[in-house]
Write a protein that holds these residues in place. Structure first.
Motif, PDB file in Angstrom:
ATOM      1  N   TRP A  67      12.754  11.639  -9.533  1.00 30.51           N
ATOM      2  CA  TRP A  67      13.038  11.613  -8.572  1.00 30.51           C
ATOM      3  C   TRP A  67      12.078  10.242  -7.646  1.00 30.51           C
ATOM      4  CZ3 TRP A  67       9.977  10.815  -4.171  1.00 30.51           C
ATOM      5  CH2 TRP A  67      10.537  10.754  -2.901  1.00 30.51           C
ATOM      6  N   MET A  68      11.119  10.100  -8.142  1.00 30.15           N
ATOM      7  CA  MET A  68      10.265   9.168  -7.617  1.00 30.15           C
ATOM      8  C   MET A  68      10.689   7.671  -8.679  1.00 30.15           C
ATOM      9  SD  MET A  68       7.618   9.021  -5.950  1.00 30.15           S
ATOM     10  CE  MET A  68       6.537   9.953  -5.945  1.00 30.15           C
ATOM     11  N   SER A  69      10.772   7.784  -9.766  1.00 26.33           N
ATOM     12  CA  SER A  69      11.348   6.555 -10.178  1.00 26.33           C
ATOM     13  C   SER A  69      13.122   5.884  -9.782  1.00 26.33           C
ATOM     14  CB  SER A  69      11.584   6.753 -11.590  1.00 26.33           C
ATOM     15  OG  SER A  69      12.889   5.491 -12.216  1.00 26.33           O
ATOM     16  N   GLU A  70      13.558   7.229  -9.692  1.00 30.10           N
ATOM     17  CA  GLU A  70      15.046   6.369  -8.592  1.00 30.10           C
ATOM     18  C   GLU A  70      14.958   6.037  -7.255  1.00 30.10           C
ATOM     19  OE1 GLU A  70      17.480  10.021  -8.591  1.00 30.10           O
ATOM     20  OE2 GLU A  70      17.880   9.413 -11.177  1.00 30.10           O
ATOM     21  N   ARG A  71      13.811   6.285  -6.534  1.00 23.79           N
ATOM     22  CA  ARG A  71      13.468   6.541  -5.736  1.00 23.79           C
ATOM     23  C   ARG A  71      12.750   4.634  -5.519  1.00 23.79           C
ATOM     24  NH1 ARG A  71       8.894   8.760  -1.185  1.00 23.79           N
ATOM     25  NH2 ARG A  71       9.439   7.470   0.617  1.00 23.79           N
ATOM     26  N   THR A  72      12.265   4.086  -6.980  1.00 20.68           N
ATOM     27  CA  THR A  72      11.510   2.989  -6.137  1.00 20.68           C
ATOM     28  C   THR A  72      12.401   2.239  -7.277  1.00 20.68           C
ATOM     29  OG1 THR A  72       9.388   4.208  -7.012  1.00 20.68           O
ATOM     30  CG2 THR A  72       9.485   1.524  -7.136  1.00 20.68           C
ATOM     31  N   THR A  73      13.076   2.344  -7.486  1.00 20.69           N
ATOM     32  CA  THR A  73      14.961   1.357  -7.668  1.00 20.69           C
ATOM     33  C   THR A  73      15.790   1.571  -7.173  1.00 20.69           C
ATOM     34  OG1 THR A  73      14.843   2.458 -10.821  1.00 20.69           O
ATOM     35  CG2 THR A  73      16.834   1.438  -9.801  1.00 20.69           C
ATOM     36  N   GLU A  74      15.671   2.468  -6.095  1.00 22.25           N
ATOM     37  CA  GLU A  74      16.590   1.875  -5.046  1.00 22.25           C
ATOM     38  C   GLU A  74      16.099   0.863  -4.580  1.00 22.25           C
ATOM     39  OE1 GLU A  74      18.699   4.162  -1.031  1.00 22.25           O
ATOM     40  OE2 GLU A  74      17.413   5.323  -2.960  1.00 22.25           O
ATOM     41  N   ALA A  75      14.309   1.485  -3.982  1.00 16.51           N
ATOM     42  CA  ALA A  75      13.903  -0.291  -3.107  1.00 16.51           C
ATOM     43  C   ALA A  75      13.868  -1.860  -3.780  1.00 16.51           C
ATOM     44  CB  ALA A  75      12.541   0.263  -2.639  1.00 16.51           C
ATOM     45  N   TYR A  76      13.777  -1.781  -4.758  1.00 16.38           N
ATOM     46  CA  TYR A  76      13.458  -2.942  -5.740  1.00 16.38           C
ATOM     47  C   TYR A  76      14.818  -3.563  -5.443  1.00 16.38           C
ATOM     48  CZ  TYR A  76      12.884  -5.667  -9.661  1.00 16.38           C
ATOM     49  OH  TYR A  76      12.520  -6.546 -10.787  1.00 16.38           O
ATOM     50  N   ALA A 136       0.612  -1.285  -0.474  1.00 20.60           N
ATOM     51  CA  ALA A 136       0.374   0.020  -0.010  1.00 20.60           C
ATOM     52  C   ALA A 136       0.967   1.163  -0.019  1.00 20.60           C
ATOM     53  CB  ALA A 136      -0.864  -0.025   1.395  1.00 20.60           C
ATOM     54  N   ASN A 137       1.934   1.223   0.932  1.00 21.09           N
ATOM     55  CA  ASN A 137       2.827   2.270   0.745  1.00 21.09           C
ATOM     56  C   ASN A 137       3.341   2.276  -0.643  1.00 21.09           C
ATOM     57  OD1 ASN A 137       1.886   3.101   3.802  1.00 21.09           O
ATOM     58  ND2 ASN A 137       3.582   1.679   4.306  1.00 21.09           N
ATOM     59  N   THR A 138       3.749   2.030  -1.044  1.00 20.21           N
ATOM     60  CA  THR A 138       4.765   1.516  -2.150  1.00 20.21           C
ATOM     61  C   THR A 138       3.964   2.677  -3.406  1.00 20.21           C
ATOM     62  OG1 THR A 138       5.842  -0.289  -1.870  1.00 20.21           O
ATOM     63  CG2 THR A 138       5.394   0.604  -4.686  1.00 20.21           C
ATOM     64  N   MET A 139       2.944   1.928  -3.236  1.00 15.41           N
ATOM     65  CA  MET A 139       1.764   3.253  -4.214  1.00 15.41           C
ATOM     66  C   MET A 139       1.055   4.067  -3.789  1.00 15.41           C
ATOM     67  SD  MET A 139      -0.997  -1.002  -5.759  1.00 15.41           S
ATOM     68  CE  MET A 139      -1.063  -1.657  -3.727  1.00 15.41           C
ATOM     69  N   ARG A 140       0.608   4.043  -2.860  1.00 14.60           N
ATOM     70  CA  ARG A 140       1.271   5.389  -2.326  1.00 14.60           C
ATOM     71  C   ARG A 140       1.640   6.901  -2.730  1.00 14.60           C
ATOM     72  NH1 ARG A 140      -1.252   3.465   2.447  1.00 14.60           N
ATOM     73  NH2 ARG A 140      -2.896   3.289   1.935  1.00 14.60           N
ATOM     74  N   THR A 141       3.056   5.959  -1.799  1.00 13.46           N
ATOM     75  CA  THR A 141       3.875   7.411  -1.952  1.00 13.46           C
ATOM     76  C   THR A 141       5.121   7.435  -2.495  1.00 13.46           C
ATOM     77  OG1 THR A 141       5.500   6.061  -0.149  1.00 13.46           O
ATOM     78  CG2 THR A 141       3.723   7.423   0.663  1.00 13.46           C
ATOM     79  N   GLN A 142       5.151   6.333  -3.443  1.00 16.51           N
ATOM     80  CA  GLN A 142       7.003   6.316  -4.056  1.00 16.51           C
ATOM     81  C   GLN A 142       6.235   5.460  -5.334  1.00 16.51           C
ATOM     82  OE1 GLN A 142       9.004   4.408  -1.523  1.00 16.51           O
ATOM     83  NE2 GLN A 142       9.697   2.777  -3.501  1.00 16.51           N
ATOM     84  N   TYR A 143       5.534   4.894  -6.323  1.00  9.20           N
ATOM     85  CA  TYR A 143       5.671   4.186  -7.074  1.00  9.20           C
ATOM     86  C   TYR A 143       5.566   5.012  -8.398  1.00  9.20           C
ATOM     87  CZ  TYR A 143       4.064   1.239 -10.971  1.00  9.20           C
ATOM     88  OH  TYR A 143       4.255   0.284 -12.166  1.00  9.20           O
ATOM     89  N   ALA A 144       6.374   4.683  -9.276  1.00 12.44           N
ATOM     90  CA  ALA A 144       6.648   4.597 -10.689  1.00 12.44           C
ATOM     91  C   ALA A 144       7.496   3.828 -11.392  1.00 12.44           C
ATOM     92  CB  ALA A 144       7.938   5.751 -10.848  1.00 12.44           C
ATOM     93  N   ASN A 145       7.642   3.320 -12.523  1.00  9.65           N
ATOM     94  CA  ASN A 145       9.113   2.569 -12.750  1.00  9.65           C
ATOM     95  C   ASN A 145      10.052   2.704 -12.547  1.00  9.65           C
ATOM     96  OD1 ASN A 145       9.395   0.559 -14.374  1.00  9.65           O
ATOM     97  ND2 ASN A 145       7.658   0.700 -16.270  1.00  9.65           N
ATOM     98  N   ILE A 146      10.831   1.341 -12.913  1.00  9.07           N
ATOM     99  CA  ILE A 146      12.385   1.410 -12.536  1.00  9.07           C
ATOM    100  C   ILE A 146      13.385   1.706 -13.479  1.00  9.07           C
ATOM    101  CG2 ILE A 146      11.252   0.564 -10.193  1.00  9.07           C
ATOM    102  CD1 ILE A 146      12.233  -2.284 -11.351  1.00  9.07           C
ATOM    103  N   HIS A 147      14.392   1.996 -13.058  1.00  5.89           N
ATOM    104  CA  HIS A 147      15.612   1.487 -13.689  1.00  5.89           C
ATOM    105  C   HIS A 147      15.964   2.203 -15.013  1.00  5.89           C
ATOM    106  CE1 HIS A 147      15.530  -3.209 -12.695  1.00  5.89           C
ATOM    107  NE2 HIS A 147      16.016  -2.889 -12.058  1.00  5.89           N
ATOM    108  N   ARG A 148      15.036   3.036 -15.749  1.00  8.65           N
ATOM    109  CA  ARG A 148      15.078   4.043 -16.564  1.00  8.65           C
ATOM    110  C   ARG A 148      14.607   5.376 -16.816  1.00  8.65           C
ATOM    111  NH1 ARG A 148      13.151  -0.497 -18.199  1.00  8.65           N
ATOM    112  NH2 ARG A 148      11.007  -0.603 -18.800  1.00  8.65           N
ATOM    113  N   GLY A 149      14.023   5.587 -15.581  1.00  2.00           N
ATOM    114  CA  GLY A 149      13.219   7.043 -15.068  1.00  2.00           C
ATOM    115  C   GLY A 149      14.309   7.956 -14.350  1.00  2.00           C
ATOM    116  N   LEU A 150      14.815   8.617 -14.799  1.00  5.48           N
ATOM    117  CA  LEU A 150      15.527  10.124 -14.568  1.00  5.48           C
ATOM    118  C   LEU A 150      14.975  11.375 -13.192  1.00  5.48           C
ATOM    119  CD1 LEU A 150      17.238  11.283 -17.658  1.00  5.48           C
ATOM    120  CD2 LEU A 150      18.395   9.279 -15.919  1.00  5.48           C
TER     121      LEU A 150
END
Length: 413
Positions: free
Chosen positions: A67-76, A51-65
């Motif tokens: 902040w949200m993508s970088e944060r989610t990539t780090e978590a993944y 729930a928190n991932t979807m609510r606070t930080q979701y974005a696609n990973i690896h290729r996004g530049l």
């Protein structure tokens, strides 16, 4: 509040409080969930992670530049480190995320299978789940690989002498066996199997879908070459699984699927592949589910795998003792080492009737062939009822199961 009490016993009340579903009622009865081998229930830590991932930080990973993508990539990618530590893998780059164990085994059958030559053999056992049988049949039919079946004993243990005979001609390229049977609860002697396979020039794969939930797993100590498990049995979500394999094997294997994220370069003429593990992770992955798998691993490790194993060993011994007192009930298999899975039959009562009547009393078990039809034929059965335990199971639930089975038996006699 700590989930551990003194003397290294689990604080079951505190653990159960972290599983909201255990407070539900079924047919106006308290839920007694004894089907964890099929899929385990989820603690608040896992539910909140999704729930928190979807609510606070979701974005696609690896290729996004951004902040949200970088944060989610780090978590993944942080979960890759957690899984590597959980399995004691030598490198995080040996962890490949899949949808489940079934996909992981199919990946090995497709990609490692491409390295096998006609005339070589794959050995599996009589107690395999269909997930560790059907992919090898498909490889056999596609590539001319021989499929050999290692028998089990009448008690339900892998016949190691027979396995040695199957390995003797040096033609076996892979031994692929369960680490713990989902029907018999048999825990196979993985290190002995790996040593035998390696001495014969074969690699070894262990399907850890059941075992990784119940006991500490060290792929290096086991001597494994491939190891698979699935998140939803480990108190995590569905849609996420893991393949661990030695890096030199992953480097040598061709990709399983093509598409985004598994490439290095693409032209209309040809493509080149990313380094492992990404070579085997095509497309947008199960981002939310992977992050929640990390939460599940962190949660079970906060309790301690040794404490979980001790708790479930006690429960299994208690259940075996209690069920022996049920008239007409026959426990299937007597393996030397059994995890928290007990299959049984009852004279004059079909397993499906057992499961249906137990459900009317709020008790959830599984009945059928458990995706192991060849094993059922080996046992001379068409189906069994199966009770399986998780770290939230308590002995009072086993008492309810046994007492209800007595009433069911009385109803049919």
């Amino acid at each position: 509040m700590s989930v551990l009490q003194h003397k290294n016993t689990l604080d079951s009340a505190a653990i159960r409080a972290q599983f909201p579903i255990l407070g539900e009622k079924v047919h106006d009865r308290p839920l007694v969930f004894l089907d964890s081998a099929a899929s385990a229930q989820k603690p608040v830590a896992v539910i909140d992670a999704m729930a928190n991932t979807m609510r606070t930080q979701y974005a696609n990973i690896h290729r996004g530049l951004h902040w949200m993508s970088e944060r989610t990539t780090e978590a993944y990618e942080g979960v890759r480190d957690l899984v590597a530590a959980f399995l004691n893998a030598p490198s995080r780059n040996e962890i490949v995320f899949t949808r489940n164990s079934t996909e992981a085994i199919n990946l090995v059958a497709h990609s490692f299978g491409a390295l096998l030559k006609p005339g070589q053999a794959v050995v599996i056992s009589e107690m395999e789940h269909h997930a560790n049988l059907v992919p090898w049949q498909m490889l056999r039919d596609r590539a001319g690989i021989e499929l050999r079946i290692a028998p089990i004993t009448d008690a339900g243990d892998l016949d190691l002498e027979a396995l040695q005979t199957l390995l003797a001609d040096g033609k076996v390229g892979l031994v692929a066996v369960t680490h713990m049977s989902n029907v018999l609860g048999t825990v196979t002697p993985a290190k002995a199997i790996a040593d035998m396979a390696h001495a014969a020039g074969a690699q070894v794969l262990f399907d850890g879908s059941q075992s990784v939930v119940h006991r500490k797993t060290d792929v290096q100590a086991l001597g494994a070459d491939f190891y698979t498990f699935t998140g939803h049995k480990l108190y995590g979500p569905t849609g996420i699984g893991v393949l661990w394999a030695r890096k030199e094997l992953l480097d040598a294997m061709p990709p399983f699927m093509g598409g985004g994220d598994m490439i290095s370069t693409v032209t209309f003429e040809r493509s080149t592949w990313a380094n492992v593990p990404h070579k085997f992770e095509a497309g947008t992955p199960a981002i939310i589910e992977t992050i929640a798998l990390g939460a599940a691993i962190t949660w079970v490790e906060s309790i301690g795998m040794d404490a979980i194993a001790a708790h479930e060993a006690y429960l299994t011994a208690y259940a075996l003792n209690r069920l022996q007192d049920v008239p007409g009930l026959n426990i299937v298999g007597q393996p030397q080492d059994r995890g928290g899975v007990i299959s049984f039959t009852m004279a004059d009562v079909h397993p499906h009737d057992i499961a249906t009547l137990l459900d009317r009393n709020g008790i959830a078990i599984r009945a059928g062939h458990h995706c192991a039809e060849p094993l059922m034929r080996r046992l001379g059965l068409t189906a069994t009822a199966r009770a399986s335990f998780g770290l939230y199971t308590v002995k009072e639930e086993i008492d309810v199961l046994a007492d209800t089975l007595v009433r069911i038996r009385d109803f049919f006699v």
